[in-house]
Design an enzyme around this catalytic site. Structure first.
Site, mmCIF file in Angstrom:
data_model
loop_
_atom_site.group_PDB
_atom_site.id
_atom_site.type_symbol
_atom_site.label_atom_id
_atom_site.label_comp_id
_atom_site.label_asym_id
_atom_site.label_seq_id
_atom_site.Cartn_x
_atom_site.Cartn_y
_atom_site.Cartn_z
ATOM 1 N N ASN A 263 -5.954 -11.496 -1.104
ATOM 2 C CA ASN A 263 -6.814 -10.832 -2.631
ATOM 3 C C ASN A 263 -5.840 -10.750 -3.678
ATOM 4 O OD1 ASN A 263 -9.043 -9.929 -1.706
ATOM 5 N ND2 ASN A 263 -8.002 -7.938 -1.179
ATOM 6 N N ASP B 131 -4.159 -0.134 8.594
ATOM 7 C CA ASP B 131 -4.914 0.339 6.458
ATOM 8 C C ASP B 131 -5.857 1.445 6.561
ATOM 9 O OD1 ASP B 131 -5.997 -1.820 3.891
ATOM 10 O OD2 ASP B 131 -7.405 -0.188 4.407
ATOM 11 N N ILE B 132 -5.075 2.051 5.437
ATOM 12 C CA ILE B 132 -5.350 3.361 5.340
ATOM 13 C C ILE B 132 -6.748 3.969 5.346
ATOM 14 C CG2 ILE B 132 -5.352 4.055 3.385
ATOM 15 C CD1 ILE B 132 -3.852 6.270 3.479
ATOM 16 N N HIS C 225 -4.776 -9.327 4.567
ATOM 17 C CA HIS C 225 -5.823 -8.350 5.760
ATOM 18 C C HIS C 225 -5.191 -9.071 6.718
ATOM 19 C CE1 HIS C 225 -6.169 -5.260 1.823
ATOM 20 N NE2 HIS C 225 -5.754 -6.619 1.088
ATOM 21 N N HIS D 201 0.852 -8.883 -0.054
ATOM 22 C CA HIS D 201 0.327 -8.489 1.573
ATOM 23 C C HIS D 201 -1.237 -9.079 1.834
ATOM 24 C CE1 HIS D 201 -2.192 -5.836 -1.578
ATOM 25 N NE2 HIS D 201 -3.224 -6.448 -0.912
#
Ligand code: AMP
Ligand code: ZN
Length: 109
Positions: free
Chosen positions: A86, A30-31, A99, A97
């Site tokens: 989410n 993750d950025i 996390h 996606h």
């Protein structure tokens, strides 16, 4: 999908730091990490949300699960990890996606 940021990452049009991949699945860092380790696991195919997963996606889903298990080991976070999906207003990027968070969590995803 041409306008999707994660599809562009899959296509290599937007750079990302790859963590692992299979034929159908990509995992990248993750950025804006919310934890010491923060990896996103996505299908390479554009599926919008968790609720769009269908029986025909079972192969993709099992690859996502398997790759996540491998990442928990390779990232050495097996003593402290969580998985978050989410949806609805909590989902900012409309490409399925989850996390994978490991170690200390700094903020909510
Ligand atoms: P969500 O709220 O579940 O849709 O989370 C989307 C996640 O994607 C956030 O944690 C973002 O930091 C992450 N993200 C957005 N753009 C990028 C990118 N170009 N590379 C890596 N992660 C990204
Ligand atoms: Zn997409």
């Amino acid at each position: 999908m041409t306008d999707c940021i994660f599809c562009k990452i899959v296509a290599g049009e937007i750079p990302s730091k790859k963590a692992a991949e299979t034929i159908n699945v990509l995992a990248f860092y993750d950025i804006d990490p919310s934890a010491e380790t923060h990896v996103l696991v996505i299908p390479k195919k554009h599926i919008e949300t968790f609720l769009d997963l269908k029986k025909e996606h079972s192969n993709i889903l099992s690859q996502m699960l398997r790759l996540t298990q491998q990442l928990i080991k390779s990232e050495k976070i097996d003593r402290k990890y969580k998985l978050v999906i989410n949806g609805g207003e909590y989902q900012f990027v409309p490409h399925l996606h989850w996390h994978l968070l490991g170690g200390e969590v700094k903020k909510q995803v």
